[in-house]
Design an enzyme around this catalytic site. Sequence first.
Site, PDB file in Angstrom:
ATOM      1  N   ASP A  27      35.347 -16.008  62.526  1.00  0.00           N
ATOM      2  CA  ASP A  27      34.711 -17.316  62.594  1.00  0.00           C
ATOM      3  C   ASP A  27      34.468 -17.773  61.143  1.00  0.00           C
ATOM      4  O   ASP A  27      34.482 -16.969  60.202  1.00  0.00           O
ATOM      5  CB  ASP A  27      33.411 -17.282  63.404  1.00  0.00           C
ATOM      6  CG  ASP A  27      33.045 -18.691  63.912  1.00  0.00           C
ATOM      7  OD1 ASP A  27      33.548 -19.685  63.351  1.00  0.00           O
ATOM      8  OD2 ASP A  27      32.242 -18.797  64.861  1.00  0.00           O
TER       9      ASP A  27
HETATM   10  C1  BGC Z   1      32.258 -22.291  64.949  1.00  0.00           C
HETATM   11  C2  BGC Z   1      33.637 -22.114  65.543  1.00  0.00           C
HETATM   12  C3  BGC Z   1      34.594 -23.108  64.932  1.00  0.00           C
HETATM   13  C4  BGC Z   1      34.574 -22.928  63.421  1.00  0.00           C
HETATM   14  C5  BGC Z   1      35.501 -23.875  62.700  1.00  0.00           C
HETATM   15  C6  BGC Z   1      32.282 -22.294  63.441  1.00  0.00           C
HETATM   16  O1  BGC Z   1      31.050 -22.626  62.904  1.00  0.00           O
HETATM   17  O2  BGC Z   1      31.419 -21.256  65.416  1.00  0.00           O
HETATM   18  O3  BGC Z   1      33.611 -22.280  66.933  1.00  0.00           O
HETATM   19  O4  BGC Z   1      35.869 -22.921  65.448  1.00  0.00           O
HETATM   20  O5  BGC Z   1      33.261 -23.164  62.944  1.00  0.00           O
HETATM   21  O6  BGC Z   1      35.034 -25.175  62.774  1.00  0.00           O
END
Ligand code: BGC
Length: 841
Positions: A240
């Site tokens: 993530d």
């Molecule tokens: C979120 C993800 C997301 C990523 C990219 C993160 O903060 O938890 O679900 O895909 O950001 O935007």
Amino acid sequence: MTSQSLAGERDPAELDTLRTRAQELPLREKVRLLTGRSMWRLHALDELGLRPVVMSDGPVGVRGTSEVEGETSILFPSPSAIGATWDRAAAHETGQAFAREARTHGVDVVLAPQVNIQRTPVGGRHFECYSEDPYLTAQIGTAVVRGLQDQGVAACVKHYVANDSETQRTSYVSHVDPRVLREVYLAPFEDAVAAGAWSVMAAYNQVDDGVESGPMTGHRHLLTDVLKDELGFDGAVVSDWVATHTTELSANGGLDVVMPGPGGPWEDALVRAVEDGRVPEREIDDKVARILLLARRVGALDEPARPVTHDDDLRALVRRTAAAGTVVLRSDAENPVWDRPAPRSIALVGPNAVRPHVLGGGSSTVNPAHVVTPAEGLAARWPDATLTVARGGDARRFAPRLDVEGRSADGAAVAVTWLDAEGATLRKSVLPRWDGFLRDLPAEVDTVVLDVDVLLDEPGDHVLEVGTVPGHTIEIDGVVVAKDDRRSGVEVILDSSINNPAGVPATVHVDAPRRVRVSASLLVTRAQGYGNLVRAELRHRVPAPSAEQEIAEAVEAARAADLTVVVVGTNEEVESEGWDRTSLALPGRQDELVERVLDVDPDAVVVVNAGAPVLLPWLDRARTVLWVWFPGQEAGHSIADVLAGDVEAAGRLPWTLPAAEADVPVPHAVPDQGVVEYADGVHVGYRAWERSGAVPAAPFGHGLGWTTWSYDASDEPEHLPARTPDGDVILTVRVTNTGSRDGREVVQVYVEPPVAPASAPVAERDRPVRWLGGFAVVDVAAGASADVTVTVPRRQLEVWDTDSGRWHLPAGTYRLRVGRSVHDLRLDTAVRVQESTTEQE
Ligand code: BGC
């Protein structure tokens, strides 16, 4: 095997071949490939014929890389709405449509679906998930994976794993019993891998599963032993965003890609770790091979991307899916709204009638070119009706966005000054518009000053406010109203406080038109992979009627109209990634609005526009109540389609609607000393309600639709529950559409376990009262019957035996209860399971 490999197909030799290819590369080259080149891109490697793989969020559409000014995307119904369709085909089509959007935006990997579980209704990302039930989540999630990947675009299934709430989300430890993990939280990931998922996202949180405790970006047991070795995942594990804080732990744990980049804990530090022998080079080769395989699958290596074949009208798809997912919570059998004469006058009232909330907050945000409002939708459906729109009180805390173009004195707009750390001016510019952000600022910019002269010409009290993150001095009309010297960093993105930043409102009284200067001196937020940016939401509220006046106006409109539609719900201040809710109540005075409208028009239709459960204290009073979710960009049309009965509202709740907060099994998501204790065990969601006996406002699976149904046990021997050679149970029931219009039924089969002897292992004794075993969706014409076959997969009867590390099927008689919700059970049958043999009862 070629890049044409479809979801579900796997060839272990392919990864081996690519590992050999990886071994031939210099170490530094290999390691470079493992961290993003930018926010959304991986590195290219010309020698290999590898072009950059591009990623984008997911899961309510495909936002794109935001590299194109004004980029817009189709905004789909949010995942909880897709979950509410219970329709694998609709989910598959949504996945295909995502693939098409992905290719339109030059994207190879969509960061979706999210198959975490709606463990608590307060969860901030509840709307991004499909259900509180693992099987429904898995069925819908895998259909999305297949839809994306059979069009040649990768799914990135997230967030692995036990990432089911937002409070302290980057640090909490989910303490989950291994059996619970397997039966509930891992189950949808297991199915997604079986469906052939090409990538998986490792979550922010830590997990203690009794075997290992640590961050999911470095959890060797869950990433390598379980996901890759046991479940056979051959894709890439992507971190993530900004979730990885270790070098060796994550590299040895099974993470393959650190996102975003450049920077982060790998790069040079990982090269050194390999040179020092702390990370074996074969781990690096394996990661590179997985990235190459992902690249090959999406057409970024060796062969170009396959053309997407899905060519449906996407706006029509969004409209159809949102309508189909709409849940009829209450319907008036005597006077159904779809059967009423065309209204000559319509009162459309409620805060969400004026500003529908079409998507939740956070990284899933996409920017649609247009949102069809309820007013536009109703006006298009009933062009001859007079339409009165009344907000009935503002449910938002913050004032609306300042209309910079319309309000700035002398057409001046926003003056922007960049300062360095010594306060010297680096640049001055004037912007005609202001969207709340300045991004990608050069490193030497320390502070940005914004000045705007606002023309206030309406007499009365105006409210001006600058919502921003820590690190600012705000002056309004020459008075410092807020000052904070702390510089903010990436945390304001991770906790989403940057999305709806608070400010200090200033009231400015106006007798005659005057100019007021709003000045914001903002310390640049240094947000790691998200870059250097400043954030200022300029807000302005004109002198306005009081909430009381607005409610009174809405009530009068309702009294006068043939048809009243009240749209209430949550908004971007309430449901978002980054935080959990602290209350399940509707914001503002919306409950009062509904009650007062019902006083004058008991036939008013109440439309709930929310992604996650909210309390509806007036539910029993209202004759018609629809739950329309975050319906996406065609909101007004899909609502009108349902009201007019042009489309069957076939949604069924994928979660339990509480009547009182006190009954909610997991009422908050605040970690205790950093730990989220999954004490509810396998009794997640409705299973806990079944155990406690508390009565919800509406049970899991509920949804009336626009017609009526009867269920009959078929007496054909081949329709009785029987087990297939694989151990699945199949049964067939006859449903009859007893109403006057065509409809769609969701046939639900709930399983009740055999009584386990006291000597049986805990897993056999501690089972839910009943749980969803299988379901099927069927379209039936008015008055017609259909035989519906439902499969209850063997896995739905099994328990995870922690001691042996295997699935186990406890013998005994399983009661199968078939019906319209977990409470509306119409048929009762059973299947006997004895070792591997089965007899009917
Ligand atoms: C979120 C993800 C997301 C990523 C990219 C993160 O903060 O938890 O679900 O895909 O950001 O935007």
